[in-house]
Design an enzyme around this catalytic site. Sequence first.
Site, mmCIF file in Angstrom:
data_model
loop_
_atom_site.group_PDB
_atom_site.id
_atom_site.type_symbol
_atom_site.label_atom_id
_atom_site.label_comp_id
_atom_site.label_asym_id
_atom_site.label_seq_id
_atom_site.Cartn_x
_atom_site.Cartn_y
_atom_site.Cartn_z
ATOM 1 N N LEU A 189 3.026 -0.528 0.696
ATOM 2 C CA LEU A 189 1.800 -1.113 1.218
ATOM 3 C C LEU A 189 0.809 -1.378 0.098
ATOM 4 O O LEU A 189 0.833 -0.731 -0.947
ATOM 5 C CB LEU A 189 1.198 -0.184 2.274
ATOM 6 N N TYR A 226 -3.641 -12.708 -9.525
ATOM 7 C CA TYR A 226 -3.265 -11.379 -9.028
ATOM 8 C C TYR A 226 -4.406 -10.380 -9.296
ATOM 9 O O TYR A 226 -4.574 -9.410 -8.568
ATOM 10 C CB TYR A 226 -1.942 -10.920 -9.660
ATOM 11 N N LYS A 228 -1.757 -2.108 -9.390
ATOM 12 C CA LYS A 228 -0.324 -1.868 -9.669
ATOM 13 C C LYS A 228 -0.145 -1.122 -10.994
ATOM 14 O O LYS A 228 0.782 -0.307 -11.114
ATOM 15 C CB LYS A 228 0.455 -3.181 -9.687
HETATM 16 P P1 NAD Z 1 3.457 -6.997 4.077
HETATM 17 O O1 NAD Z 1 2.177 -7.646 4.453
HETATM 18 O O2 NAD Z 1 4.605 -7.192 4.967
HETATM 19 O O3 NAD Z 1 3.245 -5.437 3.855
HETATM 20 C C1 NAD Z 1 2.021 -4.880 3.460
HETATM 21 C C2 NAD Z 1 1.806 -3.679 4.344
HETATM 22 O O4 NAD Z 1 0.660 -2.934 3.932
HETATM 23 C C3 NAD Z 1 1.571 -4.057 5.807
HETATM 24 O O5 NAD Z 1 2.563 -3.451 6.612
HETATM 25 C C4 NAD Z 1 0.214 -3.483 6.111
HETATM 26 O O6 NAD Z 1 0.109 -2.979 7.414
HETATM 27 C C5 NAD Z 1 0.155 -2.357 5.100
HETATM 28 N N1 NAD Z 1 -1.196 -1.841 4.877
HETATM 29 C C6 NAD Z 1 -2.292 -2.516 4.403
HETATM 30 N N2 NAD Z 1 -3.354 -1.693 4.399
HETATM 31 C C7 NAD Z 1 -2.938 -0.489 4.883
HETATM 32 C C8 NAD Z 1 -3.573 0.754 5.139
HETATM 33 N N3 NAD Z 1 -4.885 0.925 4.915
HETATM 34 N N4 NAD Z 1 -2.845 1.773 5.644
HETATM 35 C C9 NAD Z 1 -1.524 1.604 5.898
HETATM 36 N N5 NAD Z 1 -0.862 0.469 5.685
HETATM 37 C C10 NAD Z 1 -1.568 -0.575 5.179
HETATM 38 O O7 NAD Z 1 3.768 -7.529 2.585
HETATM 39 P P2 NAD Z 1 4.877 -7.089 1.508
HETATM 40 O O8 NAD Z 1 4.923 -8.233 0.576
HETATM 41 O O9 NAD Z 1 6.106 -6.644 2.183
HETATM 42 O O10 NAD Z 1 4.186 -5.874 0.741
HETATM 43 C C11 NAD Z 1 4.758 -4.572 0.642
HETATM 44 C C12 NAD Z 1 4.624 -4.031 -0.777
HETATM 45 O O11 NAD Z 1 5.416 -4.821 -1.660
HETATM 46 C C13 NAD Z 1 3.211 -4.060 -1.357
HETATM 47 O O12 NAD Z 1 3.004 -2.889 -2.127
HETATM 48 C C14 NAD Z 1 3.267 -5.263 -2.268
HETATM 49 O O13 NAD Z 1 2.305 -5.156 -3.308
HETATM 50 C C15 NAD Z 1 4.659 -5.131 -2.780
HETATM 51 N N6 NAD Z 1 5.236 -6.318 -3.441
HETATM 52 C C16 NAD Z 1 5.276 -7.522 -2.763
HETATM 53 C C17 NAD Z 1 5.840 -8.633 -3.372
HETATM 54 C C18 NAD Z 1 5.884 -9.969 -2.681
HETATM 55 O O14 NAD Z 1 6.023 -11.003 -3.347
HETATM 56 N N7 NAD Z 1 5.813 -10.032 -1.367
HETATM 57 C C19 NAD Z 1 6.351 -8.524 -4.678
HETATM 58 C C20 NAD Z 1 6.301 -7.283 -5.330
HETATM 59 C C21 NAD Z 1 5.734 -6.191 -4.696
HETATM 60 O O1 0WE Z 2 1.351 -7.416 -4.034
HETATM 61 C C1 0WE Z 2 1.406 -8.535 -3.563
HETATM 62 C C2 0WE Z 2 0.472 -8.963 -2.437
HETATM 63 C C3 0WE Z 2 -0.651 -8.007 -2.254
HETATM 64 C C4 0WE Z 2 -1.774 -8.450 -1.374
HETATM 65 C C5 0WE Z 2 -1.866 -9.683 -0.747
HETATM 66 C C6 0WE Z 2 -2.977 -9.984 0.049
HETATM 67 C C7 0WE Z 2 -3.176 -11.318 0.700
HETATM 68 C C8 0WE Z 2 -4.077 -11.237 1.925
HETATM 69 C C9 0WE Z 2 -2.786 -7.554 -1.206
HETATM 70 N N1 0WE Z 2 -3.876 -7.816 -0.449
HETATM 71 C C10 0WE Z 2 -3.968 -9.011 0.176
HETATM 72 N N2 0WE Z 2 -5.101 -9.252 0.925
HETATM 73 C C11 0WE Z 2 -5.245 -10.340 1.726
HETATM 74 O O2 0WE Z 2 -6.320 -10.556 2.337
HETATM 75 N N3 0WE Z 2 2.297 -9.423 -4.090
HETATM 76 C C12 0WE Z 2 3.077 -9.042 -5.251
HETATM 77 C C13 0WE Z 2 2.456 -10.807 -3.600
HETATM 78 C C14 0WE Z 2 1.558 -11.661 -4.441
HETATM 79 O O3 0WE Z 2 0.227 -11.669 -4.247
HETATM 80 C C15 0WE Z 2 -0.322 -12.503 -5.210
HETATM 81 C C16 0WE Z 2 0.697 -13.012 -6.015
HETATM 82 C C17 0WE Z 2 1.915 -12.463 -5.529
HETATM 83 C C18 0WE Z 2 3.279 -12.673 -6.090
HETATM 84 C C19 0WE Z 2 -1.653 -12.838 -5.430
HETATM 85 C C20 0WE Z 2 -1.966 -13.717 -6.453
HETATM 86 C C21 0WE Z 2 -0.968 -14.205 -7.262
HETATM 87 C C22 0WE Z 2 0.368 -13.880 -7.054
#
Ligand code: NAD
Ligand code: 0WE
Length: 265
Positions: A95, A158, A165
């Site tokens: 998360l 980002y 991170k």
């Molecule tokens: P996602 O939106 O499906 O998951 C994010 C989750 O965070 C959601 O389930 C949301 O409910 C939870 N969350 C937010 N605030 C919270 C809180 N206060 N308490 C409990 N839960 C909370 O998106 P995702 O892309 O699957 O993200 C999951 C993880 O993967 C994150 O740490 C994200 O940074 C990381 N990540 C994502 C990507 C990508 O490109 N999608 C790449 C690398 C890492």
């Molecule tokens: O970790 C992430 C996403 C994290 C994230 C995304 C959002 C969008 C909506 C955290 N908080 C929020 N809040 C919101 O309101 N990633 C690794 C996916 C991601 O996010 C980016 C990326 C990539 C890849 C944001 C900017 C640039 C690249």
Amino acid sequence: MLNLTGKNALVTGIANNRSIAWGIAQQLHAAGANIGVTYLPDDKGRMEKKVAELVEPLQPSLFLPCNVQDDAQVQQTFDTVRDKWGKLDILIHCLAFATKESLSGDFSSVSRQDFALALDISAYSLLSLSRAAKPLMTGGGSIVTLTYLGGVKVIPNYNTMGIAKAALEMNVRYLAAELGPQNIRVNAISAGPIRTLASSAVGGILDMIHHVEKVAPLRRTVTQLEVGNAAAFLCSDLASGITGQILYVDAGYEIMGMSEAGSAS
Ligand code: NAD
Ligand code: 0WE
């Protein structure tokens, strides 16, 4: 062989069928783990209903609300794990959150409040969940969190999440050092960009994905299930010698320099 039979796994961060946590939960289940799921509760109970329907096929033996900003909910979650399961083997931290304003524009313009919020939810929560998990991991354990390259290199927009991170990755190392003597391993998976709820809300994510498809050695992005497989490995006895590490599951993108040159073929 990869076998998680008899292991109790608590998975945070499932919001919908695109969530990385959903890919992880499916692969832990496929490897035989007993699954518990936490979700972020909202006022109308919509998230509870949606996530409950989604995870039904995995027959989770625990399904609990857990907003990591609320210490009481975290304590309640792990009290329930103790009462229902007795011991915990696997914790998936998947998360993150930052405000939209702190994910675009000038990095230096982020407010104190938005900075603190991103670090609280995205980095401190690994500490608070691990602290609560520690006394329950009596037979050793594995903690896995999700990070992104933007915590190591500057990725446009980002911004504040990059700082969160970087903190998260250092949390992994300090926690691994503290919990190692109890045979609790702590690792992170650094996933390449994947279209999820969180990433789709970000402007330009499709351009980033196309860039990765051109430059990454495997010429594609990764899937939630591939991240799930790596998580299952890290949680299994096959990874018994691995702790404090950041494992890149990114189709090889991280190794590349001169990335424009690689895009020709
Ligand atoms: P996602 O939106 O499906 O998951 C994010 C989750 O965070 C959601 O389930 C949301 O409910 C939870 N969350 C937010 N605030 C919270 C809180 N206060 N308490 C409990 N839960 C909370 O998106 P995702 O892309 O699957 O993200 C999951 C993880 O993967 C994150 O740490 C994200 O940074 C990381 N990540 C994502 C990507 C990508 O490109 N999608 C790449 C690398 C890492
Ligand atoms: O970790 C992430 C996403 C994290 C994230 C995304 C959002 C969008 C909506 C955290 N908080 C929020 N809040 C919101 O309101 N990633 C690794 C996916 C991601 O996010 C980016 C990326 C990539 C890849 C944001 C900017 C640039 C690249």
